[in-house]
Structures are given as C-alpha cells and as structure tokens.
Design an enzyme around this catalytic site. Structure first.
Site, PDB file in Angstrom:
ATOM      1  N   GLY A 216       6.136 -28.309  20.354  1.00 60.11           N
ATOM      2  CA  GLY A 216       5.219 -27.715  19.380  1.00 60.11           C
ATOM      3  C   GLY A 216       4.320 -28.771  18.774  1.00 60.11           C
ATOM      4  O   GLY A 216       4.245 -29.884  19.283  1.00 60.11           O
ATOM      5  N   ASN A 217       3.635 -28.415  17.694  1.00 61.41           N
ATOM      6  CA  ASN A 217       2.772 -29.397  17.021  1.00 61.41           C
ATOM      7  C   ASN A 217       2.782 -29.162  15.516  1.00 61.41           C
ATOM      8  O   ASN A 217       3.461 -28.262  15.032  1.00 61.41           O
ATOM      9  CB  ASN A 217       1.350 -29.334  17.600  1.00 61.41           C
ATOM     10  CG  ASN A 217       0.727 -27.970  17.406  1.00 61.41           C
ATOM     11  OD1 ASN A 217       0.496 -27.535  16.281  1.00 61.41           O
ATOM     12  ND2 ASN A 217       0.485 -27.270  18.509  1.00 61.41           N
ATOM     13  N   ARG A 218       2.059 -29.987  14.788  1.00 61.51           N
ATOM     14  CA  ARG A 218       2.159 -30.007  13.323  1.00 61.51           C
ATOM     15  C   ARG A 218       1.270 -28.993  12.611  1.00 61.51           C
ATOM     16  O   ARG A 218       1.178 -29.000  11.401  1.00 61.51           O
ATOM     17  CB  ARG A 218       1.767 -31.392  12.801  1.00 61.51           C
ATOM     18  CG  ARG A 218       2.694 -32.488  13.202  1.00 61.51           C
ATOM     19  CD  ARG A 218       2.225 -33.808  12.592  1.00 61.51           C
ATOM     20  NE  ARG A 218       2.793 -34.942  13.280  1.00 61.51           N
ATOM     21  CZ  ARG A 218       4.044 -35.359  13.087  1.00 61.51           C
ATOM     22  NH1 ARG A 218       4.827 -34.759  12.228  1.00 61.51           N
ATOM     23  NH2 ARG A 218       4.491 -36.400  13.762  1.00 61.51           N
ATOM     24  N   SER A 219       0.584 -28.132  13.340  1.00 58.63           N
ATOM     25  CA  SER A 219      -0.329 -27.204  12.677  1.00 58.63           C
ATOM     26  C   SER A 219       0.427 -26.276  11.713  1.00 58.63           C
ATOM     27  O   SER A 219       1.478 -25.752  12.044  1.00 58.63           O
ATOM     28  CB  SER A 219      -1.055 -26.360  13.733  1.00 58.63           C
ATOM     29  OG  SER A 219      -1.811 -25.360  13.093  1.00 58.63           O
ATOM     30  N   ALA A 284      -3.990 -24.675  16.950  1.00 62.36           N
ATOM     31  CA  ALA A 284      -3.682 -25.901  17.692  1.00 62.36           C
ATOM     32  C   ALA A 284      -2.860 -25.464  18.897  1.00 62.36           C
ATOM     33  O   ALA A 284      -1.685 -25.095  18.758  1.00 62.36           O
ATOM     34  CB  ALA A 284      -2.908 -26.863  16.814  1.00 62.36           C
TER      35      ALA A 284
END
Ligand code: CTP
Length: 412
Positions: A216-219, A284
């Site tokens: 995943g990512n930090r969005s 994102a």
C-alpha cells in the site's frame, strides 16, 4: 473523523450563532473546535436555542458571556460591537426560521442584529427536517441569502430527529469548522458547480500479497475528500471512489464507493466515466501488484522463497485509460490528474501532464514526507495549454477550493 484543523491562520474573532433546533448540542463541539484553534469565540444563541442547550454550557466552553437579546449590557451596544469586530460568523444549526429572519433583514434578537451589522464572511449551516429544507419558502430564502454573498452550506443526508432519514442533517462540527475557515481564506461558496456531475478517486489502492499482507502507500484520502466536500458545497453531484483512507467525513450528499485494489478502482471509475462532467484522479494508485495472490498466509523460511521475493506485475494506468475514453468520445469529462514528486518537481510534472494527456495536473511536492496524511498542501496547477498556477500553502480544503476555481475557469 480525523482532526484536520491544524492552525494555518492567525487567531480570529469568531461569532458562533446557535438557533433552536435539536442539533444545537453539536454547536458545543464547534465552539471547542474554534477555541482549540486559538480563536476568540463569542456564542450568540437565540432564545429557543437555550431550550436545547443552557447558556452556562456556552459560557464555559467559550469563556465569554452569553446573551440572546439586545437589551442586555446596553451600554456596550453589543450587536454593533460584535458585528463590527467579528472576522467570521458561523450559525450552526441555522433553522428555517433563523434563515427567514436573516433573509428578511430583521434584527429582532442579538444574533439577527449582529448579522445585520457584520461585513465579515457569514456561514449558515442549516439543519431541519427534509420537508422544511425543500419547502419553497426555505429554498427561496437560501437563494436570497446566497445572492448576498452569505454561504449557506448544503445540509448532510442521514438520520434526522426521530426515525426518518433524508437531507437536513447538520454536518459534523469539524466539517463545518473546516468549511467556514475555507470561506474565510478563499471567499463565499457559490453554487458554481450546480448541475455538474463530479467523479473523484481518493486514497491509496492496496494490492494483496496473501490474506494478511498487502502493498500500500501513505495516502490518507484527505485531499480527494476535501475536493468532494468543496464540489458538493458548490452544488455538484459528487461520487468518490475511495481506496484506503483515514477516517473522513462523507461530504454532504456525496456517494462513496469503496474499493481496494487498482483494478477495482479502474473498474469503478471506468463504469462511471460516461456520466461524469469532471473527473479528478486524486488517488495514489499502486503502480505494481504481486503477480499472484496467495490464498493462504505465506510462511517465512520456506524453500520456495515466496515471502522474501514477491514478484510484481504492472497495474493498468487508470488516468491514461480515462483520457483514452475521452479521446474516443466515450466521455466528455474534463480530466484532472495529480502528481506527487520528491525532486525536479516542475520538470517531472510537465512531462507527466504530457504523458498522461489530462487537461489539468495538480503537482504536489512530497519531499521530506510532506503532504501524505498532512492537513496542508501546496504545489502547482499545470494546464495542458501551458498555464502554470502556483498553489500556496493552505489546508487541503483551501487547496481544493483553488483547484475548483481553476477547473471552473478552464471549463468556462
Ligand atoms: N495514476 C493512475 N493509475 C496508475 C498510476 C497513477 O491513474 N496506475 C494516476 C494518479 O491517480 C495521478 C496520476 O496518475 O492522478 C499520476 O500519478 P503518479 O503516481 O504521480 O504517477 P505515475 O504514473 O505512477 O508515475 P511515477 O510513479 O513514475 O512518477
């Protein structure tokens, strides 16, 4: 909902008006919000608001005296002083009766008189039963108020007093505070997107490795939801396709479609593209996903090395696909992309805008952990025609208001 009211502005004199509806108790949280922000808060309830919440509560929370009529502290001529000194007036809840009185220019209590004196931004947050909200008398008053530069927020949809649900709920106090501060920074909200269908992607997509792990990512989704919030307040019909996000308030009247993976997000966006007038890809998106998703939890130390080496395959580019649809005449939507860059921002942004074929690109600098999950944002808006607009540092709602101004200008 995540707290998003990081101080980005100097303390203000804020008048919080409270009229007599069941949602008056939520005004207590609104007072708190502005106090925590460092503002000087003066609460002016109507006489009927005090049937719901006592003056002592408002006095203790605001640290200021509370009166309802103009014949208290007459030597101070309160309505004139309060109206002149106010930087912002927020009325929550604003009942149908209060709006009728303000629309008629009446001054029959301290709140109405103060609003009549004030020249600062005024934000009314209506709360009432759906029938009262839709009543032509109320809608006429709302129109009159908006034509005078007063911001009348769109009420939220949901549970009302009693068992019924519908439009007329007071939005969350934090959402009201956020919108009111945006009005203070960027001007009154007008119905400039009325009749427009807006499709926004928000948050981060996640790609499963196995039943317990994902990439995943930090969005946080805050910027996408803020765009939805401002668009809804400007009268748009808003759909947000949301990946993983922080806990965020659903903008008034908006539909939120939850997805997890990039391919799910692509399907959800493609399905709705034909019916959209404006598409904003604020999400994102995970560029890669594991080649295969294990159906059982991967174990460490296994000879097949399945956990230490996860083979990836490229995901589809959702934005590019939407631009192809537009070029093929399958949607007439204005398409806006986002870009997060850590270095050579402008150069990379210009190249990305060209590569993706969007009409506008909001370029964020994410150097040093900036932007992701934060309450503020800054960057540049690049247009396909070569215009470049610097977006100064502001809350994500303020940035959203500026992005919508640019989109509206482009479409005009
Ligand atoms: N985007 C998309 N589909 C993808 C990747 C990105 O629709 N598979 C969209 C994003 O929502 C954003 C824009 O494309 O609106 C740019 O995203 P960004 O991650 O900055 O660009 P990438 O194309 O992934 O390029 P790179 O990671 O190489 O910078």
């Amino acid at each position: 909902m995540a707290h998003m009211n990081e101080a980005t502005s100097a303390p203000k004199n804020v008048v919080i008006g409270v009229s007599g509806g069941i949602a008056a108790y939520k005004a207590c949280h609104l007072v708190r919000d502005f106090k925590e922000h460092g503002d000087n808060v003066r609460v002016i309830p109507t006489e009927s608001a005090l049937s719901f919440v006592g003056a002592a509560t408002f006095e203790a929370l605001s640290g200021n005296p509370v009166d309802t009529g103009v014949f208290k502290r007459v030597d101070e001529v309160q309505h004139v002083r309060l109206g002149q000194e106010a930087d912002l007036i927020v009325v929550a809840p604003a009942t149908a009766d209060l709006m009728a009185r303000v629309a008629a220019g009446r001054a029959d209590d301290l709140l109405a008189a103060t609003i009549l004196v004030a020249t600062c931004p005024v934000v009314l947050a209506p709360a009432m039963h759906t029938e009262m909200w839709h009543n032509l008398a109320t809608q006429h008053n709302v129109e009159v108020l908006r034509s005078r530069g007063i911001t009348v927020l769109e009420p939220a949809h949901g549970r009302l007093t009693g068992k019924d649900t519908g439009a007329g709920r007071l939005p969350d106090p934090e959402a009201i505070a956020q919108l009111a501060r945006t009005v203070l920074a960027t001007g009154p909200m007008k119905q400039t997107l009325a009749g427009t269908r807006v499709l926004i992607s928000a948050g981060g997509t996640q790609e499963n490795i196995d039943p317990v792990r994902f990439i995943g990512n930090r969005s946080s989704g805050k910027q996408g939801f803020a765009l939805g919030d401002i668009a809804a307040q400007r009268g748009a019909q808003v759909t947000i396709v949301a990946g993983a996000t922080a806990e965020l308030s659903v903008p008034s009247g908006a539909e939120v479609v939850r997805v997890q993976s990039t391919r799910e997000m692509k399907d959800a966006m493609d399905e709705r593209a034909a019916g959209a007038d404006i598409i904003v890809m604020a999400a994102a998106v995970a560029d890669y996903r594991p080649e295969s998703e294990a159906t059982t939890k991967l174990k460490k130390g296994k000879s097949d090395d399945a956990l230490s080496v996860v083979r990836l395959t490229e995901n589809p580019d959702i934005l590019k696909g939407l631009v192809e649809k537009r070029d093929a005449g399958e949607t007439h939507a204005t398409i806006v992309g986002f870009a997060a860059e850590t270095d050579n921002e402008l150069e990379n942004g210009r190249a990305k805008l060209k590569r993706k074929g969007a009409d506008l690109l909001m370029l964020n600098s994410v150097a040093g952990g900036n932007v992701f999950g934060q309450s503020t944002n800054r960057g540049w808006l690049l247009s396909a025609s070569g215009e470049e607009l610097e977006i100064e540092d502001g809350t994500k709602h303020e940035v959203a208001a500026r992005i919508w101004n640019a989109i509206e200008k482009l479409r005009a």
